[in-house]
Design an enzyme around this catalytic site. Structure first.
Site, mmCIF file in Angstrom:
data_model
loop_
_atom_site.group_PDB
_atom_site.id
_atom_site.type_symbol
_atom_site.label_atom_id
_atom_site.label_comp_id
_atom_site.label_asym_id
_atom_site.label_seq_id
_atom_site.Cartn_x
_atom_site.Cartn_y
_atom_site.Cartn_z
ATOM 1 C CG ASP A 60 -2.001 -1.003 1.195
ATOM 2 O OD1 ASP A 60 -2.164 -1.618 0.129
ATOM 3 O OD2 ASP A 60 -2.683 -1.195 2.210
ATOM 4 C CB CYS A 61 0.462 4.061 0.731
ATOM 5 S SG CYS A 61 -1.172 3.547 1.316
ATOM 6 C CB THR A 62 3.728 6.261 -3.185
ATOM 7 O OG1 THR A 62 3.736 4.973 -3.797
ATOM 8 C CG2 THR A 62 5.061 6.948 -3.427
ATOM 9 C CD GLU A 76 3.844 4.755 2.111
ATOM 10 O OE1 GLU A 76 4.295 4.066 1.183
ATOM 11 O OE2 GLU A 76 2.955 5.621 1.953
ATOM 12 N NE ARG A 128 6.614 2.138 -4.535
ATOM 13 C CZ ARG A 128 5.933 1.754 -3.460
ATOM 14 N NH1 ARG A 128 4.968 2.522 -2.973
ATOM 15 N NH2 ARG A 128 6.215 0.619 -2.856
#
Length: 475
Positions: A7-9, A100, A248
Site C-alpha cells: 500500500d501507498c506512496t 504508509e 519509487r
C-alpha cells in the site's frame, strides 16, 4: 486501507523546500485490490464525556478525551471492517496521513511480535487527529498509544502543522521512533522503513519509545555500534524492496534532484534530500500521479526504448489500486483561518485531477461524501474509476484529451484558491460557512468537467471499435 505490504506512496516537503513556504504531507492511498470505494467527510467538533473508541478490527477499547476537534477525513464507504479515515486536517491546522505500510525485519519481530488486539491503521487517525494541536503532539499521542496497546501492523505515519513535519515509524508490536523533517528537505517514503540516524537525546528533532534503546541493547539488534540507524536496526533490505519500493524513491529523487545519479534498485538512497529547486504543489501532484514517465520503466510504453519486461519491472506509483490521494498543505502566506488545504484526487491518479478543499468547513460536496459500494457515476470515486477502465486500453489515443482536462482543472483550482483567499482576507468573523460554499463551487465545476470528459471518451471510444464495418470497406 486493509494492511498489506503493497500500500501507498508518500512524499513530505519541508516549508523551506516548498515554493510558497507551505509544509506538505502527501500520500497515495492504494488498496489491497483495484476496488475500495472512498469518500470525503468533515466531522464536527463535539463533547464526549466518558467516551470510548472500540475497534471493529481488533477489539481494542481506548478511552477518549472529553472534547474532539473538528477534522476532515477520507474513510472507506464500506465500514464493515472499520473506518480507515486515512488523511485529514483538524481545526488547529494539523494534518495527519495514516498510514504508509512498511516492514519490520524478522529478527526484531522475534523479540517484539505484532499483536492482534492493538491500535492498527484502521483506528489511528480517528484516535489521534481530533485531539492534537501540533504535529509533534500527534507523534507523541500516537507513540503513547502504540506503547500501551501495541499494533498488529508495520506502518509510518506523517503529521504536519504550519512549521513542522513529523514522521513516525513503528517497529514491531510496541516500539516506534519519530523524527522532525528538516525544513529545507523533502523525503520520499515507499513501503519500507526509511528513517536513518536517530539521536535519542535530541528531543527537539527526535522522539522514541520509552524503552527503545534498552530494547535494542538487550537483544543485540544494532549492527553499527556508535550509531542508531533506525532503518538498519528495524527495517528490511530485501530483493522485494529493490523492485517494489526503492524505484519509487529513485524516481522521486530523479525528479527533484536530477543531477544525482542512482540506480533504481539501490538500497542506499538517503531519506532526506535538499531539492535542486523549490517544490510546488503541482510537482507533488506530478510525482504522485506518475508511472516512471520519461523512462524505459513506464508501463504505458510512452518511450519505445523500454522492453516489455522493463515496462513491468518496477511497481508503478500510479496504478489500478489507487483509491484516494491527499496532499495536506498548511500555508504560511495567508491567515490561519484559511491556511489549511486538502488537495484530493480519487480513482486512478494518472487521470484524476486534484481538487483543493479548504478544511475549515462544516460539510463536503454531495458527490464526494455519497460514495457507494457499487458503481454509480454520480459520485466522484466511481466516475473516476469508470474513466480509468475506458482510458487504459487506449491510453495514447486519449492522452491529449486527458492532459488538456487535467491542466484545465489545475488552472481552475489555482484560480479558485486565489479568488477565495482575497475575499477571505477581508473577513473578521467565522469563515467556515463561506469556505464550505467555496469548496462546493470548486468541486461542482471540476465534476462538471469530468462528466464532459466522460462524454467525450465514450464517443471517441465508440469510434475506436475494431468491429465497425461499413458496406464495401473491405472490397
Amino acid at each position: 486501507m486493509k494492511n498489506t505490504s503493497s500500500d501507498c506512496t508518500e512524499i513530505l516537503v519541508g516549508k523551506a523546500a516548498s515554493m510558497d513556504g507551505s509544509t506538505i504531507v502527501a500520500r497515495n492511498e492504494d488498496g489491497y485490490a483495484p476496488i475500495n470505494p472512498i469518500k470525503f467527510v468533515a466531522h464536527e467538533a463535539k463533547d464526549q464525556k466518558d467516551a470510548f473508541y472500540v475497534s471493529i478490527t481488533t477489539g481494542v477499547k481506548v478511552p477518549l478525551p472529553d472534547h474532539a476537534y473538528r477534522y476532515t477525513a477520507t474513510p472507506q464507504a464500506d465500514q464493515s471492517d472499520g473506518q480507515y479515515e486515512e488523511a485529514g486536517i483538524n481545526e488547529y491546522n494539523v494534518g495527519m496521513s495514516s498510514t504508509e505500510t512498511t516492514a519490520t525485519n524478522a529478527r526484531v519481530l522475534g523479540y517484539d511480535p505484532l499483536v492482534h488486539d492493538g491500535v492498527d491503521e484502521e483506528a489511528m487517525l480517528t484516535l489521534v487527529l481530533p485531539y492534537v494541536k501540533s504535529a509533534k503532539e500527534g507523534a507523541i499521542r500516537l507513540g503513547a498509544l502504540l506503547e500501551k496497546y501495541g499494533t498488529g501492523e508495520c506502518n509510518s505515519i506523517a503529521f504536519n502543522d504550519k512549521d513542522e513535519i513529523w514522521l513516525l515509524e513503528t517497529a514491531g508490536g510496541h516500539h516506534w521512533a519519530a523524527m522532525r523533517l528538516p525544513e529545507d528537505t523533502y523525503a520520499i517514503v515507499p513501503n519500507q522503513t526509511v528513517m536513518q540516524e536517530v539521536d535519542v537525546n535530541d528531543t527537539d528533532n527526535f522522539l522514541v519509545a520509552t524503552d527503545l534503546v534498552e530494547f535494542v541493547e538487550k537483544h543485540h539488534l544494532n549492527p553499527q555500534p556508535g550509531h542508531f540507524n533506525f532503518r538498519e536496526i528495524f527495517g528490511t533490505q530485501s530483493e522485494a524492496d529493490a523492485y517494489y519500493n526503492t524505484p519509487r524513491t529513485w524516481y522521486g529523487q530523479k525528479l527533484f534532484n536530477p543531477e544525482i545519479e542512482q540506480e533504481p534498485t539501490s538500497q542506499d538512497m538517503p531519506l532526506l534530500r535538499k531539492p535542486a529547486k523549490k517544490i510546488a504543489i503541482e510537482d507533488v501532484q506530478y510525482f504522485l500521479s506518475s508511472h516512471y514517465n520519461g523512462t524505459k520503466y513506464d508501463p504505458f510504453g510512452t518511450f519505445a526504448s523500454g522492453t516489455e519486461k522493463e515496462q513491468i519491472q518496477f511497481r508503478s506509483i500510479a496504478m489500478d489500486r489507487n483509491q484516494a490521494s491527499s496532499i495536506l498543505q498548511i500555508r504560511n502566506d495567508v491567515d490561519e483561518n484559511h491556511a489549511a488545504v486538502q488537495w484530493l484526487a480519487l480513482g486512478f491518479f494518472a487521470y484524476s485531477p486534484y481538487v483543493p478543499f479548504y478544511t475549515n468547513i462544516t460539510d463536503t460536496p454531495e458527490d464526494y461524501k455519497n460514495t457507494t459500494n457499487d458503481v454509480d457515476v454520480d459520485n466522484v470515486y466511481w466516475l473516476e474509476k469508470t474513466l480509468s477502465v475506458m482510458i487504459e486500453p487506449h491510453y495514447h489515443e486519449y492522452s491529449d484529451m486527458i492532459h488538456a482536462y487535467l491542466d484545465g482543472c489545475q488552472s481552475y483550482a489555482r484560480q479558485r484558491l486565489e479568488v477565495t483567499d482575497k475575499v477571505i482576507d477581508g473577513f473578521n468573523d467565522d469563515v467556515s460557512e463561506f469556505l464550505t460554499e467555496s469548496n462546493l463551487k470548486t468541486a461542482a465545476e471540476v465534476s462538471k468537467r469530468t462528466h464532459q470528459l466522460f462524454n467525450e471518451i465514450v464517443k471517441k471510444g465508440l469510434m475506436l471499435s475494431k468491429t465497425t464495418w461499413e458496406k464495401g470497406q473491405n472490397l
